[in-house]
Design a protein around this motif. Structure first.
Motif, PDB file in Angstrom:
ATOM      1  N   THR A 178     -15.056   0.141   6.175  1.00 33.10           N
ATOM      2  CA  THR A 178     -13.832   0.296   5.379  1.00 33.10           C
ATOM      3  C   THR A 178     -13.138  -1.043   5.194  1.00 33.10           C
ATOM      4  O   THR A 178     -13.102  -1.869   6.111  1.00 33.10           O
ATOM      5  N   GLU A 179     -12.597  -1.233   4.013  1.00 29.61           N
ATOM      6  CA  GLU A 179     -11.771  -2.394   3.712  1.00 29.61           C
ATOM      7  C   GLU A 179     -10.361  -1.990   3.299  1.00 29.61           C
ATOM      8  O   GLU A 179      -9.416  -2.731   3.528  1.00 29.61           O
ATOM      9  N   ARG A 180     -10.244  -0.817   2.707  1.00 25.35           N
ATOM     10  CA  ARG A 180      -8.931  -0.334   2.275  1.00 25.35           C
ATOM     11  C   ARG A 180      -8.039  -0.078   3.486  1.00 25.35           C
ATOM     12  O   ARG A 180      -8.453   0.556   4.456  1.00 25.35           O
ATOM     13  N   GLN A 181      -6.798  -0.529   3.393  1.00 24.01           N
ATOM     14  CA  GLN A 181      -5.871  -0.388   4.509  1.00 24.01           C
ATOM     15  C   GLN A 181      -5.538   1.069   4.794  1.00 24.01           C
ATOM     16  O   GLN A 181      -5.347   1.445   5.954  1.00 24.01           O
ATOM     17  N   ASP A 182      -5.492   1.900   3.757  1.00 25.79           N
ATOM     18  CA  ASP A 182      -5.134   3.298   3.965  1.00 25.79           C
ATOM     19  C   ASP A 182      -6.286   4.118   4.547  1.00 25.79           C
ATOM     20  O   ASP A 182      -6.116   5.321   4.799  1.00 25.79           O
TER      21      ASP A 182
ATOM     22  N   ASN B  33       0.852  -1.185   0.000  1.00 24.88           N
ATOM     23  CA  ASN B  33       0.000   0.000   0.000  1.00 24.88           C
ATOM     24  C   ASN B  33       0.892   1.240   0.000  1.00 24.88           C
ATOM     25  O   ASN B  33       1.682   1.445   0.925  1.00 24.88           O
TER      26      ASN B  33
ATOM     27  N   ASN C 281     -16.333   2.149   2.044  1.00 26.48           N
ATOM     28  CA  ASN C 281     -14.918   1.970   1.727  1.00 26.48           C
ATOM     29  C   ASN C 281     -14.301   3.265   1.181  1.00 26.48           C
ATOM     30  O   ASN C 281     -13.467   3.241   0.285  1.00 26.48           O
ATOM     31  N   ASN C 282     -14.725   4.380   1.748  1.00 29.45           N
ATOM     32  CA  ASN C 282     -14.144   5.687   1.407  1.00 29.45           C
ATOM     33  C   ASN C 282     -14.309   6.595   2.629  1.00 29.45           C
ATOM     34  O   ASN C 282     -14.888   6.212   3.647  1.00 29.45           O
TER      35      ASN C 282
END
Length: 450
Positions: A391-395, A232, A311-312
């Motif tokens: 959320t799923e995104r690591q960032d 990432n 997821n944002n």
């Protein structure tokens, strides 16, 4: 007269006894509360072997710094070959010591390469850096021995990651130690002769204590996400600060949104609605507080997904656009106590409702604003469930979501987990200590009559 004096003396002794008991009980309670916190600090400063000692020690062992000098005076070859040999020996020495002397609390290893009496090579590594490379870096999933350490270009990669200085004409500012500690030399000879042979000759070594290395461990704990989630780009660049940034963004937005929306609602209920309508609207907000989150969790998640807020950052921020009922109640009660003459005088001068809100109510509401900002910070710093679901995104992870995922990784050592946990707890502890007076006022303010 004597009876009255004796009665006063007996009462004063009783008060003193009660005071002593209260102090003892309070002290014991504080120690019970602070003990887990102290144990977390202690475990974060231990190495990944001593943390599993039974029975556990409350205080970590002193940190040792090991310096070793390897001589290459008889080396024949080009400068690039000499540099490669130094890199190989540096990696073999550091990881060999890390593997074989793991009970010696060696938190720092300094490697000096000398030739013809000149220091031509210097490198230094903290124990946690070696631990990260072993668990998540170049040597992930390998057994540390000479063949695996020096396989292909691994030694070159690791030496560049750890950093080193090399100059065949001599290094300024790095003087290789010439002290030979017999006990340390015997340990190192056993390590290098067994599985980690050196191309140079070990000529000097010394061990010293430096407890500041225990604190330096936290610096390297913050780099753990860069190793674990190196694919990432955001986390690889900013490390743990990426999660801190997300948390600060969410809390900052929550504070601004709640102060603004709740104050507007409180102003409308207090000054613009009729008493009957005001009671109905206030009961609506207070009643909404009684609905458990678990009952609206899935419908809210589905609704947000359909809106595109999944997821944002919108998924993290939009829930704070609903005014929290208790804060509306606080603002309404505070605005009710502002003298009506202020508003009447402003109305006579032709002031609008917006003017009354911005120029009278909000400037006088600084105590309430500070309390709400403080409570919002404390309440949302440790928020986990919604951020984890949305959320799923690591960032996009906030601190607690990141901590949860890091703890679920089987390679995460307990000392690193304790160190990261301490960093996430520390801001809440500091804010609670610094603003303890405001916290007391917030409890008192909850009894304001609207």
């Amino acid at each position: 007269m004597k009876r009255k004096e004796n009665k006063k003396i007996r009462l004063s002794k009783g008060d003193l006894s009660l005071k002593i008991v209260a102090i003892i009980v309070t002290t014991i309670s504080m120690l019970m509360i602070l003990f887990p916190f102290a144990l977390t600090i202690s475990n974060a400063m231990k190495d990944n072997v001593k943390i599993y000692d039974v029975p556990p020690k409350l205080l970590p062992d002193s940190a040792n710094s090991l310096s070793l000098t390897v001589d290459y005076t008889g080396f024949t070859g080009t400068d690039s070959e000499l540099e490669a040999a130094l890199q190989d020996d540096m990696v073999s020495a550091m990881f060999g010591i890390y593997t074989k002397l793991d009970r010696e609390s060696i938190f720092e290893i300094k490697f000096y390469g000398v030739q013809d009496g000149k220091t031509i090579f210097y490198s230094r590594a903290h124990q946690i850096e070696l631990q990260m490379e072993k668990e998540y870096g170049v040597y992930e999933g390998t057994v540390l021995k000479e063949k695996t350490l020096l396989y292909k270009d691994r030694a070159e990669k690791v030496s560049k990651i750890l950093g080193y200085d090399f100059n065949v004409n001599g290094l300024s500012g790095h003087s290789a130690p010439e002290v030979v500690q017999a006990e340390t030399l015997d340990m190192l000879d056993e390590v290098f002769a067994e599985k980690f042979p050196l191309k140079g000759e070990l000529t000097a070594c010394k061990t010293s204590r430096n407890n500041f290395l225990l604190l330096e461990s936290f610096k390297h704990y913050m780099r753990l996400p860069q190793y674990m989630y190196d694919s990432n780009e955001t986390i690889a660049k900013y490390g743990f600060m990426a999660f801190v940034g997300n948390t600060v963004l969410v809390i900052g937005f929550a504070i601004i949104a709640q102060v603004l929306l709740c104050s507007i609602c409180g102003f409308v209920i207090s000054r613009l609605l009729s008493p009957k309508s005001a009671r109905f609207v206030l009961m609506f907000f207070l009643g909404a507080m009684m609905i458990p989150f678990v009952s609206i969790m899935l419908p809210q998640l589905i609704m947000y997904r359909e809106m595109g807020a999944y997821n944002n950052y919108a998924a993290l921020l939009l829930p704070f656009l609903y005014p929290y009922g208790f804060y509306v109640y606080l603002f309404k009660g505070f605005f009710d106590r502002i003298p009506g003459s202020y508003f009447e005088a402003a109305r006579l001068d032709g002031a609008s409702s917006f003017f009354l809100y911005t120029r009278i109510c909000m400037p006088l509401s600084k105590p309430i604003i500070s309390l709400i900002a403080l409570q919002t910070f404390l309440g949302n710093w440790n928020d986990f469930f919604w951020a984890w679901m949305a959320t799923e995104r690591q960032d996009l992870w906030t601190l607690n979501v990141a901590l949860y995922n890091i703890s679920n990784n089987v390679s995460t050592k307990q000392n690193a987990l304790m160190g990261i946990s301490l960093v996430t707890i520390l801001p809440v502890v500091l804010v609670s200590l610094i603003f303890s007076k405001q916290l007391k006022q917030s409890v008192m303010a909850s009894g304001v009559k609207g």
